[in-house]
Design an enzyme around this catalytic site. Structure first.
Site, PDB file in Angstrom:
ATOM      1  N   TYR A  33      -4.277 -12.505  -0.272  1.00 18.65           N
ATOM      2  CA  TYR A  33      -3.421 -12.682  -1.423  1.00 18.65           C
ATOM      3  C   TYR A  33      -4.245 -12.198  -2.883  1.00 18.65           C
ATOM      4  O   TYR A  33      -5.553 -11.922  -2.600  1.00 18.65           O
ATOM      5  CB  TYR A  33      -3.393 -14.408  -1.764  1.00 18.65           C
ATOM      6  N   CYS A  34      -3.546 -11.948  -3.756  1.00 19.03           N
ATOM      7  CA  CYS A  34      -4.221 -11.513  -4.994  1.00 19.03           C
ATOM      8  C   CYS A  34      -3.531 -12.026  -6.182  1.00 19.03           C
ATOM      9  O   CYS A  34      -2.600 -12.967  -5.870  1.00 19.03           O
ATOM     10  CB  CYS A  34      -4.545 -10.031  -5.020  1.00 19.03           C
ATOM     11  N   THR A  35      -3.858 -11.489  -7.318  1.00 18.64           N
ATOM     12  CA  THR A  35      -2.857 -11.738  -8.498  1.00 18.64           C
ATOM     13  C   THR A  35      -1.517 -11.744  -8.588  1.00 18.64           C
ATOM     14  O   THR A  35      -0.702 -12.751  -8.577  1.00 18.64           O
ATOM     15  CB  THR A  35      -3.685 -11.272  -9.893  1.00 18.64           C
TER      16      THR A  35
ATOM     17  N   ILE B  55      -0.408 -14.993  -6.536  1.00 23.53           N
ATOM     18  CA  ILE B  55      -0.518 -16.252  -7.061  1.00 23.53           C
ATOM     19  C   ILE B  55       0.468 -16.432  -8.104  1.00 23.53           C
ATOM     20  O   ILE B  55       0.861 -17.572  -8.370  1.00 23.53           O
ATOM     21  CB  ILE B  55      -2.041 -16.387  -7.663  1.00 23.53           C
TER      22      ILE B  55
END
Length: 343
Positions: A198-200, A227
């Site tokens: 996952y990342c932003t 996110i």
């Protein structure tokens, strides 16, 4: 024909206050082969400047990465323009969790070699052979699987204020640093573990998932929309929130609170705190975590040396900055010997 921003941040902030109208902070990305990034860049600027769009947008031969602010009243016109571009028609827009009318104060559309600095040679692997995208609910289910390794693809200063429960958070300064480290750490589990990333907003995982599949990982998954989209789905669909703390964002807000948990500490006194600031000394500008008490005591600086410098005259401070190139190569975000409680 105006192709560049001509107002200072201060002038733009005053105009926003004067207008008194709500703005929306939005981000999106799309990988696509753009034949002439400069022409596309100019096209975007001309159309978005008319709509009072502000933000930081990168365009390259591989696509577009955009973080921007648009007046709420112009959103439909903005969306109509996006949909008029074939490869952006229907693109997912990540709407910020917390809105701020001054998240961006200039319109900067820049042509770059890549929309994310990943250090990869895209000719060596199939960038379209991506991992499986998961919704918030599916992500939670995969996160709970004991055969899953969840990896945060962001940098140390992002993950230190917020991350998913049980996630591996590499202590890296850049995205490109994390790629080889993660592969090395998980090299024994390329076939028997689920690699969950996952990342932003999803853009880093988009490239990383294809890279890791190329490197032999068999079960690669990524959080669709990052996110930001996860939080939207949590609120809209009643999904249990597994993200603790704040989500770091790259605009004037610096972060969006996702849960009430405070998982980090003031880098100066050690007190529980998750507020990122930049050192008030312009020659330093170090990004670090500072509580209200230390901010008052240190006058928003990271060290006693910087505190002394901000009391010098403008000319004296300017003289001290001569010949010094202020960049991450010198001033690592959140890394300095003066930060006693940096974990």
């Amino acid at each position: 024909m105006q192709l560049y921003n001509k107002l200072s941040a201060k002038e733009r902030a005053a105009l926003i206050d004067e207008a008194g109208k709500d703005r929306l902070t939005i981000s999106f990305y799309q990988y696509y082969k753009i034949e002439n990034p400069q022409i596309f860049r100019d096209h975007l600027f001309l159309n978005w400047d008319k709509l009072d769009v502000l933000g930081r947008i990168y365009v390259s031969y591989e696509g577009i990465n955009a973080q921007l602010s648009v007046p709420a009243e112009n959103f439909l016109d903005f969306k109509e323009h996006l949909d008029s571009i074939s490869f952006l028609n229907g693109v997912r827009l990540n709407i910020a969790v917390e809105q701020d009318n001054k998240s961006f104060l200039k319109l900067k559309v820049k042509v770059r070699n890549k929309i994310v600095a990943d250090g990869l040679n895209d000719d060596t692997f199939d960038v379209t052979d991506k991992g499986i995208h998961l919704s918030a609910k599916e992500f939670n289910e995969m996160l709970a699987n004991p055969n899953t390794v969840c990896v945060d693809m962001r940098n140390h200063y992002e993950s230190e204020i917020g991350h998913f429960e049980g996630a591996v958070t590499p202590d890296v300064d850049t995205f490109r640093d994390s790629l080889d480290i993660i592969e090395e750490d998980l090299k024994e589990h390329k076939e028997d573990k689920n690699l969950l990333m996952y990342c932003t907003g999803g853009i880093r995982c988009e490239k990383a998932s294809a890279y890791y599949k190329h490197k032999g990982f068999k079960n690669v998954f990524q959080l669709e929309g990052g996110i930001i989209e996860y939080t939207r789905q949590v609120k809209a669909e009643g999904v249990e929130n597994k993200f603790i703390g704040k989500n770091f964002v790259f605009d004037h807000r610096r972060a969006e609170r996702i849960s009430e948990d405070v998982v980090s500490n003031c880098h100066q006194c050690g007190k529980a705190c998750d507020t990122h600031v930049n050192c008030a000394n312009e020659a330093c500008h170090l990004l670090f975590i500072q509580c209200d008490d230390c901010a008052e005591k240190m006058e928003n600086t990271c060290s006693t040396d910087c505190q002394e410098i901000i009391h010098l005259s403008y000319e004296e401070q300017k003289e001290l900055r001569k010949g010094k190139h202020n960049s991450n190569k010198i001033f690592k975000k959140g890394r300095s010997e003066v930060l006693k409680y940096k974990k």
